[in-house]
Design a protein around this motif. Structure first.
Motif, PDB file in Angstrom:
ATOM      1  N   GLY A 188       0.746  -1.172  -0.042  1.00 27.06           N
ATOM      2  CA  GLY A 188       0.124  -0.078  -0.214  1.00 27.06           C
ATOM      3  C   GLY A 188       0.806   1.210  -0.088  1.00 27.06           C
ATOM      4  N   ILE A 189       1.729   1.259   0.916  1.00 31.26           N
ATOM      5  CA  ILE A 189       2.850   2.407   1.124  1.00 31.26           C
ATOM      6  C   ILE A 189       3.521   2.662  -0.424  1.00 31.26           C
ATOM      7  CG2 ILE A 189       4.813   3.187   2.001  1.00 31.26           C
ATOM      8  CD1 ILE A 189       3.633   1.801   4.578  1.00 31.26           C
ATOM      9  N   LEU A 190       4.100   1.622  -0.958  1.00 33.80           N
ATOM     10  CA  LEU A 190       4.778   1.715  -2.069  1.00 33.80           C
ATOM     11  C   LEU A 190       3.841   2.040  -3.379  1.00 33.80           C
ATOM     12  CD1 LEU A 190       7.428  -0.991  -1.383  1.00 33.80           C
ATOM     13  CD2 LEU A 190       7.821   1.412  -1.520  1.00 33.80           C
ATOM     14  N   SER A 191       2.526   1.737  -3.187  1.00 34.26           N
ATOM     15  CA  SER A 191       1.555   1.972  -4.509  1.00 34.26           C
ATOM     16  C   SER A 191       1.792   3.228  -4.898  1.00 34.26           C
ATOM     17  CB  SER A 191       0.347   1.478  -3.934  1.00 34.26           C
ATOM     18  OG  SER A 191      -0.404   2.339  -3.220  1.00 34.26           O
ATOM     19  N   ILE A 192       1.932   4.328  -4.134  1.00 32.23           N
ATOM     20  CA  ILE A 192       1.813   5.852  -4.686  1.00 32.23           C
ATOM     21  C   ILE A 192       3.274   6.469  -4.550  1.00 32.23           C
ATOM     22  CG2 ILE A 192      -0.815   5.962  -4.030  1.00 32.23           C
ATOM     23  CD1 ILE A 192       0.280   7.692  -1.457  1.00 32.23           C
ATOM     24  N   TRP A 193       4.193   5.427  -4.428  1.00 33.95           N
ATOM     25  CA  TRP A 193       5.486   6.044  -4.083  1.00 33.95           C
ATOM     26  C   TRP A 193       6.009   6.952  -5.358  1.00 33.95           C
ATOM     27  CZ3 TRP A 193       7.836   5.292   0.439  1.00 33.95           C
ATOM     28  CH2 TRP A 193       8.988   5.529   0.419  1.00 33.95           C
ATOM     29  N   LYS A 194       5.686   6.519  -6.616  1.00 37.30           N
ATOM     30  CA  LYS A 194       6.315   7.633  -7.548  1.00 37.30           C
ATOM     31  C   LYS A 194       5.484   8.800  -8.193  1.00 37.30           C
ATOM     32  CE  LYS A 194       9.341   4.014  -9.116  1.00 37.30           C
ATOM     33  NZ  LYS A 194       9.404   2.961 -10.644  1.00 37.30           N
ATOM     34  N   GLU A 195       4.362   8.917  -7.170  1.00 40.47           N
ATOM     35  CA  GLU A 195       3.637  10.004  -7.350  1.00 40.47           C
ATOM     36  C   GLU A 195       4.296  11.325  -6.695  1.00 40.47           C
ATOM     37  OE1 GLU A 195       1.001  10.034  -9.358  1.00 40.47           O
ATOM     38  OE2 GLU A 195       1.243   7.955  -9.692  1.00 40.47           O
ATOM     39  N   ALA A 196       5.094  11.270  -5.847  1.00 37.04           N
ATOM     40  CA  ALA A 196       5.634  12.117  -5.065  1.00 37.04           C
ATOM     41  C   ALA A 196       6.776  12.975  -5.568  1.00 37.04           C
ATOM     42  CB  ALA A 196       5.946  11.588  -3.684  1.00 37.04           C
ATOM     43  N   ASP A 197       6.897  14.468  -5.087  1.00 40.82           N
ATOM     44  CA  ASP A 197       8.117  15.087  -5.636  1.00 40.82           C
ATOM     45  C   ASP A 197       9.114  14.888  -4.321  1.00 40.82           C
ATOM     46  OD1 ASP A 197       7.223  16.242  -8.047  1.00 40.82           O
ATOM     47  OD2 ASP A 197       5.687  16.939  -6.544  1.00 40.82           O
ATOM     48  N   PHE A 198       8.593  14.697  -3.246  1.00 42.38           N
ATOM     49  CA  PHE A 198       9.457  14.793  -2.077  1.00 42.38           C
ATOM     50  C   PHE A 198       8.986  14.004  -0.963  1.00 42.38           C
ATOM     51  CE2 PHE A 198       9.329  16.485   2.476  1.00 42.38           C
ATOM     52  CZ  PHE A 198      10.513  16.119   2.887  1.00 42.38           C
ATOM     53  N   ILE A 199       9.902  13.019  -0.757  1.00 43.67           N
ATOM     54  CA  ILE A 199       9.621  11.808   0.271  1.00 43.67           C
ATOM     55  C   ILE A 199      10.477  12.071   1.530  1.00 43.67           C
ATOM     56  CG2 ILE A 199       9.495   9.369   0.761  1.00 43.67           C
ATOM     57  CD1 ILE A 199       8.796   8.880  -2.223  1.00 43.67           C
ATOM     58  N   LYS A 200      10.001  11.804   2.788  1.00 48.74           N
ATOM     59  CA  LYS A 200      10.578  11.578   4.061  1.00 48.74           C
ATOM     60  C   LYS A 200      10.304  10.374   4.571  1.00 48.74           C
ATOM     61  CE  LYS A 200      10.260  11.796   8.540  1.00 48.74           C
ATOM     62  NZ  LYS A 200       9.294  11.255   9.303  1.00 48.74           N
ATOM     63  N   VAL A 201      11.386   9.500   5.168  1.00 45.95           N
ATOM     64  CA  VAL A 201      11.238   8.368   5.519  1.00 45.95           C
ATOM     65  C   VAL A 201      11.951   8.207   7.001  1.00 45.95           C
ATOM     66  CG1 VAL A 201      10.177   6.595   4.017  1.00 45.95           C
ATOM     67  CG2 VAL A 201      12.611   7.120   3.764  1.00 45.95           C
ATOM     68  N   SER A 202      11.679   7.495   7.784  1.00 45.40           N
ATOM     69  CA  SER A 202      12.617   7.264   8.993  1.00 45.40           C
ATOM     70  C   SER A 202      13.481   6.101   8.765  1.00 45.40           C
ATOM     71  CB  SER A 202      11.838   6.955  10.432  1.00 45.40           C
ATOM     72  OG  SER A 202      11.214   5.646  10.136  1.00 45.40           O
TER      73      SER A 202
END
Length: 327
Positions: A188-202
């Protein structure tokens, strides 16, 4: 009605806001706790308030139960100058609750009451697309992807933002107890991964998503894709690492007395979004990006020095004092 951010400097945060019940004594289990403090929470809402506390303009889009807790949360948003044009109330479902244990080291464990809660019942037809399309940045998490109809509302809001040329910001905020399984969460989390311009993960989220060591750069870079402007990995008190198409590096964190880590990532993200909103050339300018990340690290660190997320979100002045004192 807080009507901040009518221009193109608005940061719209989409998703859930709930009440965290935090034991009044740290280091005890939920069963052992004699009393609980009510703390407003929910990552996208925390980010919206983090933005206004730092002098930015934000709006929150989400749904509450038409109950005392829901109206209390909407009131907290208004008191913190968050635009509430995208806030809705559901007559039939309750506002979500979470019981949060603070272990002796300030880390958290969650137990959620949402079956279903009002935030999960936001529909595509209820979206305030006019508000979303006024944004400069559209920020979201992954909890809104877990179940319908909220998932469809999330996808429609994201699509509208992308079509309007709005910068999309994603902080997955993994909360495993809310997903049907670990695999469902990852997918679910990776399903929209490539829509973002900026991603922050811990660092923990890198470990979960890649099933590898988060300190190994190769694992982190498996989350990179062409088109991403910046990927930031937060490493707790150690600071953060950043990756763009042209450069990468790390920015040290701040040493503070940690009481409660709730909301630290949201304070970090809010600070970074305020910096991006002011000057999005920071994606191409490493010096500016490092300065922005230092400020974000300071905001994240300060948020851990008090209980609860929203009350602990810092102002620009306090963050700059911490940066100055560390030099």
């Amino acid at each position: 009605m807080a009507s901040n951010g009518s221009g193109k400097n608005l940061i719209v945060c989409f998703g859930e806001m709930l009440i965290d019940f935090v034991p009044d004594v740290a280091g005890v289990s939920l069963a052992e706790s004699a009393g609980f403090l009510k703390a407003p929470g929910g990552a996208p809402a925390n980010v919206a308030v983090a933005v206004t506390k730092l002098g930015g303009h934000s709006a929150f889009v989400g749904k509450f139960g038409d109950d005392e807790f829901g109206h209390m949360l909407a009131d907290i948003l208004r008191k913190n100058n968050v635009n509430d044009e995208g806030v809705l109330f559901d007559q039939h479902a309750r506002t979500a609750l979470a019981f949060v244990t603070l272990k002796a080291n300030g880390e958290r464990e969650f137990m959620f009451y949402r079956n279903p809660s009002a935030d999960m019942l936001l529909t595509e037809a209820e979206l305030n697309l006019d508000l979303i399309c006024r944004a400069k940045i559209f920020h979201y998490g992954s909890i809104s992807l877990i179940s319908e109809p909220c998932r469809s509302a999330h996808m429609a809001a994201m699509k509208a933002a992308k079509q309007a040329g709005i910068l999309c910001s994603y902080d997955p905020n993994v909360r495993l107890p809310l997903w049907p399984s670990e695999d469902a969460a990852r997918e679910g989390i990776l399903s929209i991964w490539k829509e973002a311009d900026f991603i922050k993960v811990s660092d923990d989220e890198v470990a979960f998503l890649t099933q590898g060591d988060p300190q190994e750069e190769e694992n982190v870079l498996s989350l990179w894709y062409d088109g991403l402007k910046v990927l930031v990995v937060t490493d707790g008190e150690k600071g953060c690492r950043y990756f763009t198409k042209d450069f990468k590096g790390k920015v040290a964190g701040f040493s503070v007395k940690t009481v409660d880590t709730t909301g630290a990532g949201d304070a970090f993200v809010g600070a970074l979004l305020v910096s991006i909103e002011k000057d999005n050339s920071i994606f191409e300018n490493e010096e500016k990006l490092r300065e922005a990340l230092l400020f974000s690290n300071a905001c994240g660190a300060l948020c851990t020095t008090q209980k609860g997320a929203i009350p602990a979100l810092p102002t620009t002045e306090v963050a700059n004092e911490l940066i100055a004192s560390a030099n």
